[in-house]
Design a protein around this motif. Structure first.
Motif, PDB file in Angstrom:
ATOM      1  N   VAL A  30       0.839  -1.183   0.000  1.00 19.18           N
ATOM      2  CA  VAL A  30       0.000   0.000   0.000  1.00 19.18           C
ATOM      3  C   VAL A  30       0.882   1.243   0.000  1.00 19.18           C
ATOM      4  O   VAL A  30       1.795   1.353   0.810  1.00 19.18           O
ATOM      5  N   GLN A  31       0.590   2.151  -0.907  1.00 16.67           N
ATOM      6  CA  GLN A  31       1.276   3.446  -0.929  1.00 16.67           C
ATOM      7  C   GLN A  31       0.237   4.534  -0.712  1.00 16.67           C
ATOM      8  O   GLN A  31      -0.879   4.452  -1.236  1.00 16.67           O
ATOM      9  N   LEU A  32       0.601   5.535   0.072  1.00 17.59           N
ATOM     10  CA  LEU A  32      -0.325   6.596   0.422  1.00 17.59           C
ATOM     11  C   LEU A  32       0.258   7.945   0.044  1.00 17.59           C
ATOM     12  O   LEU A  32       1.456   8.189   0.231  1.00 17.59           O
ATOM     13  N   GLN A  33      -0.589   8.824  -0.444  1.00 13.42           N
ATOM     14  CA  GLN A  33      -0.178  10.167  -0.831  1.00 13.42           C
ATOM     15  C   GLN A  33      -1.166  11.151  -0.237  1.00 13.42           C
ATOM     16  O   GLN A  33      -2.327  11.184  -0.633  1.00 13.42           O
ATOM     17  N   ALA A  34      -0.684  11.946   0.723  1.00 10.35           N
ATOM     18  CA  ALA A  34      -1.526  12.953   1.349  1.00 10.35           C
ATOM     19  C   ALA A  34      -1.371  14.291   0.639  1.00 10.35           C
ATOM     20  O   ALA A  34      -0.264  14.647   0.200  1.00 10.35           O
ATOM     21  N   SER A  35      -2.470  15.031   0.556  1.00 15.18           N
ATOM     22  CA  SER A  35      -2.432  16.340  -0.086  1.00 15.18           C
ATOM     23  C   SER A  35      -3.522  17.225   0.483  1.00 15.18           C
ATOM     24  O   SER A  35      -4.402  16.750   1.217  1.00 15.18           O
ATOM     25  N   GLY A  36      -3.473  18.502   0.144  1.00 12.57           N
ATOM     26  CA  GLY A  36      -4.523  19.422   0.528  1.00 12.57           C
ATOM     27  C   GLY A  36      -4.180  20.396   1.626  1.00 12.57           C
ATOM     28  O   GLY A  36      -4.990  21.255   1.977  1.00 12.57           O
ATOM     29  N   GLY A  37      -2.993  20.284   2.187  1.00 15.09           N
ATOM     30  CA  GLY A  37      -2.597  21.201   3.236  1.00 15.09           C
ATOM     31  C   GLY A  37      -2.381  22.606   2.703  1.00 15.09           C
ATOM     32  O   GLY A  37      -2.343  22.843   1.497  1.00 15.09           O
ATOM     33  N   GLY A  38      -2.259  23.556   3.624  1.00 12.55           N
ATOM     34  CA  GLY A  38      -2.028  24.928   3.228  1.00 12.55           C
ATOM     35  C   GLY A  38      -2.165  25.859   4.402  1.00 12.55           C
ATOM     36  O   GLY A  38      -2.224  25.432   5.556  1.00 12.55           O
ATOM     37  N   LEU A  39      -2.203  27.157   4.077  1.00 11.07           N
ATOM     38  CA  LEU A  39      -2.340  28.198   5.086  1.00 11.07           C
ATOM     39  C   LEU A  39      -3.770  28.711   5.077  1.00 11.07           C
ATOM     40  O   LEU A  39      -4.310  29.041   4.015  1.00 11.07           O
ATOM     41  N   VAL A  40      -4.365  28.768   6.260  1.00 12.02           N
ATOM     42  CA  VAL A  40      -5.747  29.230   6.371  1.00 12.02           C
ATOM     43  C   VAL A  40      -5.887  30.043   7.647  1.00 12.02           C
ATOM     44  O   VAL A  40      -5.164  29.810   8.620  1.00 12.02           O
ATOM     45  N   GLU A  41      -6.797  30.993   7.637  1.00 15.53           N
ATOM     46  CA  GLU A  41      -7.056  31.775   8.846  1.00 15.53           C
ATOM     47  C   GLU A  41      -7.912  30.983   9.819  1.00 15.53           C
ATOM     48  O   GLU A  41      -8.670  30.089   9.417  1.00 15.53           O
ATOM     49  N   ALA A  42      -7.800  31.323  11.067  1.00 14.30           N
ATOM     50  CA  ALA A  42      -8.631  30.687  12.084  1.00 14.30           C
ATOM     51  C   ALA A  42     -10.107  30.828  11.709  1.00 14.30           C
ATOM     52  O   ALA A  42     -10.544  31.890  11.261  1.00 14.30           O
ATOM     53  N   GLY A  43     -10.840  29.745  11.881  1.00 15.54           N
ATOM     54  CA  GLY A  43     -12.243  29.717  11.505  1.00 15.54           C
ATOM     55  C   GLY A  43     -12.493  29.209  10.103  1.00 15.54           C
ATOM     56  O   GLY A  43     -13.636  28.938   9.726  1.00 15.54           O
ATOM     57  N   GLY A  44     -11.424  29.079   9.344  1.00 17.23           N
ATOM     58  CA  GLY A  44     -11.538  28.623   7.972  1.00 17.23           C
ATOM     59  C   GLY A  44     -11.600  27.117   7.852  1.00 17.23           C
ATOM     60  O   GLY A  44     -11.652  26.391   8.860  1.00 17.23           O
ATOM     61  N   SER A  45     -11.571  26.645   6.606  1.00 14.33           N
ATOM     62  CA  SER A  45     -11.716  25.218   6.317  1.00 14.33           C
ATOM     63  C   SER A  45     -10.640  24.760   5.341  1.00 14.33           C
ATOM     64  O   SER A  45     -10.152  25.531   4.519  1.00 14.33           O
ATOM     65  N   LEU A  46     -10.297  23.494   5.455  1.00 16.23           N
ATOM     66  CA  LEU A  46      -9.437  22.814   4.499  1.00 16.23           C
ATOM     67  C   LEU A  46      -9.939  21.395   4.320  1.00 16.23           C
ATOM     68  O   LEU A  46     -10.547  20.822   5.246  1.00 16.23           O
ATOM     69  N   ARG A  47      -9.639  20.841   3.180  1.00 10.21           N
ATOM     70  CA  ARG A  47      -9.994  19.438   2.925  1.00 10.21           C
ATOM     71  C   ARG A  47      -8.737  18.695   2.523  1.00 10.21           C
ATOM     72  O   ARG A  47      -8.119  19.014   1.500  1.00 10.21           O
ATOM     73  N   LEU A  48      -8.358  17.729   3.323  1.00 13.85           N
ATOM     74  CA  LEU A  48      -7.200  16.898   3.032  1.00 13.85           C
ATOM     75  C   LEU A  48      -7.645  15.635   2.314  1.00 13.85           C
ATOM     76  O   LEU A  48      -8.736  15.117   2.569  1.00 13.85           O
ATOM     77  N   SER A  49      -6.784  15.146   1.441  1.00 11.12           N
ATOM     78  CA  SER A  49      -7.059  13.893   0.757  1.00 11.12           C
ATOM     79  C   SER A  49      -5.897  12.936   0.926  1.00 11.12           C
ATOM     80  O   SER A  49      -4.742  13.350   1.000  1.00 11.12           O
ATOM     81  N   CYS A  50      -6.235  11.668   0.976  1.00  6.05           N
ATOM     82  CA  CYS A  50      -5.243  10.600   1.050  1.00  6.05           C
ATOM     83  C   CYS A  50      -5.559   9.635  -0.081  1.00  6.05           C
ATOM     84  O   CYS A  50      -6.601   8.972  -0.051  1.00  6.05           O
ATOM     85  N   ALA A  51      -4.681   9.593  -1.050  1.00  5.97           N
ATOM     86  CA  ALA A  51      -4.865   8.681  -2.177  1.00  5.97           C
ATOM     87  C   ALA A  51      -4.067   7.419  -1.917  1.00  5.97           C
ATOM     88  O   ALA A  51      -2.873   7.481  -1.618  1.00  5.97           O
ATOM     89  N   GLY A  52      -4.732   6.286  -2.044  1.00  8.86           N
ATOM     90  CA  GLY A  52      -4.074   5.024  -1.775  1.00  8.86           C
ATOM     91  C   GLY A  52      -3.951   4.163  -3.009  1.00  8.86           C
ATOM     92  O   GLY A  52      -4.740   4.284  -3.940  1.00  8.86           O
ATOM     93  N   SER A  53      -2.953   3.329  -3.011  1.00  2.00           N
ATOM     94  CA  SER A  53      -2.792   2.359  -4.087  1.00  2.00           C
ATOM     95  C   SER A  53      -2.431   1.029  -3.460  1.00  2.00           C
ATOM     96  O   SER A  53      -1.957   0.958  -2.342  1.00  2.00           O
TER      97      SER A  53
END
Length: 123
Positions: A1-24
């Motif tokens: 199994v290989q995993l690739q995480a993505s979606g991080g970044g800079l956001v202000e407090a109260g904001g939202s982010l969506r992370l993804s983990c792609a697997g193979s």
């Protein structure tokens, strides 16, 4: 199994982010997948995990009601929707897969790890 995480970044407090983990790999769809995070100078800690079927989840108390984990086995992805972010959520977030165990929360129960994605929440 290989995993690739993505979606991080800079956001202000109260904001939202969506992370993804792609697997193979064949066992990704039959594995529990969890998210952990590691803040500077701190140990890696459990955030959330989801069963192979997606029917069961577990969250650490500090993110309950703000974070939601989900998976799409047809696409071999696990997502982490993070809302109402706080500065204390700042960390490198890692996804991991566990072939055995029912919603494991300890890092040593996970067999495979992605490379991590940085989430920075400014105040």
């Amino acid at each position: 199994v290989q995993l690739q995480a993505s979606g991080g970044g800079l956001v202000e407090a109260g904001g939202s982010l969506r992370l993804s983990c792609a697997g193979s790999g064949r066992t990704f769809r039959s594995s529990a997948v969890g998210w952990f995070r590691q803040a500077p100078g701190k140990e890696r800690s459990f955030v959330t995990t989801i069963s192979w079927s997606g029917k069961s989840t577990s969250y650490t108390d500090s993110v309950k009601g703000r974070f939601t984990i989900s998976r799409d086995n047809a696409e071999n992805t696990v997502s982490l929707q993070m809302n109402s972010l706080k500065p204390e959520d700042t960390a490198v977030y890692y996804c991991a897969a566990a072939e055995c165990g029912n919603l494991p929360t300890l890092p040593d129960k996970y067999d495979y790890w992605g490379q991590g994605t940085l989430v920075t929440v400014s105040s």
